[in-house]
Design a protein around this motif. Sequence first.
Motif, mmCIF file in Angstrom:
data_model
loop_
_atom_site.group_PDB
_atom_site.id
_atom_site.type_symbol
_atom_site.label_atom_id
_atom_site.label_comp_id
_atom_site.label_asym_id
_atom_site.label_seq_id
_atom_site.Cartn_x
_atom_site.Cartn_y
_atom_site.Cartn_z
ATOM 1 N N LYS A 43 12.306 -2.961 -1.567
ATOM 2 C CA LYS A 43 12.763 -1.575 -1.447
ATOM 3 C C LYS A 43 14.178 -1.506 -0.884
ATOM 4 O O LYS A 43 14.550 -2.336 -0.063
ATOM 5 C CB LYS A 43 11.849 -0.805 -0.482
ATOM 6 C CG LYS A 43 10.397 -0.714 -0.920
ATOM 7 C CD LYS A 43 9.583 0.050 0.129
ATOM 8 C CE LYS A 43 8.081 -0.113 -0.077
ATOM 9 N NZ LYS A 43 7.588 0.492 -1.323
ATOM 10 N N HIS A 55 -0.038 2.834 2.806
ATOM 11 C CA HIS A 55 -0.485 3.029 4.203
ATOM 12 C C HIS A 55 -1.865 3.703 4.193
ATOM 13 O O HIS A 55 -2.848 3.083 4.535
ATOM 14 C CB HIS A 55 0.504 3.830 5.066
ATOM 15 C CG HIS A 55 1.722 3.065 5.466
ATOM 16 N ND1 HIS A 55 1.704 2.025 6.346
ATOM 17 C CD2 HIS A 55 3.012 3.196 5.071
ATOM 18 C CE1 HIS A 55 2.926 1.543 6.493
ATOM 19 N NE2 HIS A 55 3.742 2.240 5.725
ATOM 20 N N HIS A 72 4.697 -4.423 -1.570
ATOM 21 C CA HIS A 72 5.360 -3.454 -0.679
ATOM 22 C C HIS A 72 6.136 -4.214 0.398
ATOM 23 O O HIS A 72 5.529 -4.742 1.340
ATOM 24 C CB HIS A 72 4.309 -2.528 -0.031
ATOM 25 C CG HIS A 72 4.853 -1.476 0.879
ATOM 26 N ND1 HIS A 72 4.402 -0.162 0.849
ATOM 27 C CD2 HIS A 72 5.795 -1.511 1.858
ATOM 28 C CE1 HIS A 72 5.043 0.546 1.768
ATOM 29 N NE2 HIS A 72 5.893 -0.262 2.403
ATOM 30 N N HIS A 124 5.150 6.441 0.586
ATOM 31 C CA HIS A 124 4.608 6.081 1.904
ATOM 32 C C HIS A 124 3.898 7.333 2.391
ATOM 33 O O HIS A 124 4.561 8.316 2.745
ATOM 34 C CB HIS A 124 5.729 5.779 2.887
ATOM 35 C CG HIS A 124 6.376 4.447 2.757
ATOM 36 N ND1 HIS A 124 7.187 4.093 1.715
ATOM 37 C CD2 HIS A 124 6.351 3.365 3.591
ATOM 38 C CE1 HIS A 124 7.631 2.864 1.906
ATOM 39 N NE2 HIS A 124 7.138 2.393 3.040
HETATM 40 FE FE FE Z 1 6.915 0.394 4.118
#
Ligand code: FE
Length: 400
Positions: free
Chosen positions: A136, A260, A67, A237
Amino acid sequence: MSATLWQNATVATLDPALDTAYGLLPQHDVLVRDGHIAAIAPGGSLEAEHCIPLDGALITPSLVDCHTHLIFGGSRANEWEMRQNGVSYQQISAQGGGINSTVRATRETDEDTLYRLSVERLRNFQHEGVGLMELKTGYGLNLETEAKTLRIAQRLQDEGHIRVSRTLLSAHAVPPEFKGRPDDYLDEVIRNIMPTLWQQGAFDCVDVFCENVGFTLEQTERLFQAARALGIPIKGHTEQLSLLGGSALVAQYGGWSADHVEYLDEAGVAAMAAHDTVAVLLPGAFYFLRETQKPPMDLLRQYGVKMAVASDFNPGTSPFASLRLAMNMACVQFGLTPLEAWQGVTVHAAHALRRDDFGCLKEGKPAHFNVWNTDTPVDIIYELGRPFLRHRVLDGRITN
Ligand code: FE
Ligand code: DI6
């Protein structure tokens, strides 16, 4: 057929099929042939034309950072300095700060410059033995700049810097030209950005920032439905700052990971366990934002949810180019054991990206591994700043 024998290593295979901690095999040799692991066997039992004696040095799988938001223009260091001097986040936002300041800079920075910046940002990860990194988009927020970001991600792999998994995070924030019209922007993502780039084979998975300050649960589901119709894998997320139910939604759609998850509840944990959705823990953002709500570690363990650990490297909430730091923080702040942290950057991180070419060391897999100047896995997490890496090996080739 060329073969190399890495002799007398302490091999931490991280193979879940072995019942020793770390899947540890002391005094073993690793035979690499044609870029693959041909055998792992007790020292002295194998032969090859080319031998590398290791005298007990540790071999582990390549690290996987599952990530990151590595590719971006500009800097937010000034914003952080303002915050430390007592200026509020609202004031900073009103002056054009936050995610959209990075969007502006990323749009304005030309592709070669952005590429060179990314190569520089990668360097410490390489020195730490990271072999596979998720990258990302989400700082372009229009077709042109999201495409530019994905080309850079591919180029980082093509030019041999790192292996990549490419994630489309166009649903990261609402760009200025759609201010106050999040659903119109989401339509643009669903009708144009996502299908166009998917058709080009430009990314592997789609992501969304499901949060009060991001996209609602309903908007998130609209994106997932559109992704499902095109056969695009999803992740999210979720539950970073509040409990919206995004993690359970990700799980229901068969998502790779929910990331998260500080505010995750038991229903969400159960859904993730039922669908084999990985919980990606991001302690860097937790630390930098001075958050206090920790992920529900006991529930995650109780339900057997796989836990990965990642850097979340980004300019706003986790400007730390170190996966080893994230491992340490995951232990100290969230209470992971060092073994869980190691699994979190190897087997479980690879599973979060559905990449079984990485993860653990066993016969038949590609020879992606690190050789370290220690024989003890916990050293890598414990003594930060010491450059333990001796060799970073990808497809059997030493890359440093
Ligand atoms: Fe992030
Ligand atoms: N969660 C975060 O913490 C970051 N993005 C996200 O979805 C923030 C990214 C930034 O501030 O630039």
